[in-house]
Design a protein around this motif. Structure first.
Motif, PDB file in Angstrom:
ATOM      1  N   SER A  10     -14.932   2.719  -1.097  1.00 45.14           N
ATOM      2  CA  SER A  10     -14.262   3.993  -1.372  1.00 45.14           C
ATOM      3  C   SER A  10     -13.777   4.563  -0.051  1.00 45.14           C
ATOM      4  N   PRO A  12     -11.230   7.820   1.749  1.00 43.15           N
ATOM      5  CA  PRO A  12     -10.429   9.025   1.527  1.00 43.15           C
ATOM      6  C   PRO A  12      -8.940   8.639   1.476  1.00 43.15           C
ATOM      7  N   ASN A  13      -8.161   9.373   0.702  1.00 42.68           N
ATOM      8  CA  ASN A  13      -6.733   9.054   0.556  1.00 42.68           C
ATOM      9  C   ASN A  13      -6.015   8.999   1.894  1.00 42.68           C
ATOM     10  N   SER A  14      -6.346   9.929   2.788  1.00 41.75           N
ATOM     11  CA  SER A  14      -5.647   9.974   4.077  1.00 41.75           C
ATOM     12  C   SER A  14      -5.893   8.699   4.881  1.00 41.75           C
ATOM     13  N   LEU A  16      -6.717   5.719   3.612  1.00 46.63           N
ATOM     14  CA  LEU A  16      -6.051   4.622   2.920  1.00 46.63           C
ATOM     15  C   LEU A  16      -4.553   4.630   3.199  1.00 46.63           C
ATOM     16  N   GLU A  17      -3.963   5.802   3.253  1.00 45.93           N
ATOM     17  CA  GLU A  17      -2.529   5.902   3.554  1.00 45.93           C
ATOM     18  C   GLU A  17      -2.247   5.392   4.968  1.00 45.93           C
ATOM     19  N   GLU A  18      -3.113   5.729   5.894  1.00 45.44           N
ATOM     20  CA  GLU A  18      -2.945   5.263   7.264  1.00 45.44           C
ATOM     21  C   GLU A  18      -3.080   3.741   7.339  1.00 45.44           C
ATOM     22  N   ASP A  20      -2.593   1.618   4.874  1.00 42.11           N
ATOM     23  CA  ASP A  20      -1.431   1.028   4.200  1.00 42.11           C
ATOM     24  C   ASP A  20      -0.198   1.044   5.096  1.00 42.11           C
ATOM     25  N   ARG A  30      -4.488  -5.544   2.691  1.00 42.23           N
ATOM     26  CA  ARG A  30      -5.656  -4.705   2.972  1.00 42.23           C
ATOM     27  C   ARG A  30      -6.881  -5.532   3.339  1.00 42.23           C
TER      28      ARG A  30
END
Length: 93
Positions: A10, A12-14, A16-18, A20, A30
């Motif tokens: 798991s 945090p979205n931030s 994961l965005e970084e 990606d 990934r």
């Protein structure tokens, strides 16, 4: 390649965005990114552990060196006393 195992993590979205963003720039997926990041972390952790062991060893050696230096100084002072006694003709030890 060694046997692999699938895991679920798991993030945090931030984060994961970084990840990606980097993955798309470097043309990786990934899994490759996470594998490389984990390997890098483990390598750096080992380096830190080695540095800490080296610091500890240097501290221990400094104490040994100090004891040897003090012993040598005491011996030098004793020998100087003998030398001076010999020069002056006194029986001093």
């Amino acid at each position: 390649m060694a046997e692999t195992k699938r895991i679920i993590i798991s993030l945090p979205n931030s984060l994961l965005e970084e990840v990606d963003g980097i993955v798309s720039i470097e043309k990786k997926n990934r899994s490759e990114f996470i594998r490389e990041a984990m390997k890098l972390y483990l390598r750096e952790r080992k380096k830190i552990q080695i540095k800490e062991r080296m610091k500890s060893g240097y501290r221990e050696m400094s104490q040994i060196n100090m004891a040897l230096a003090e012993l040598g100084l005491a011996e030098d002072i004793r020998e100087l006393g003998i030398y001076e006694a010999t020069l002056t003709g006194c029986e001093k030890l």
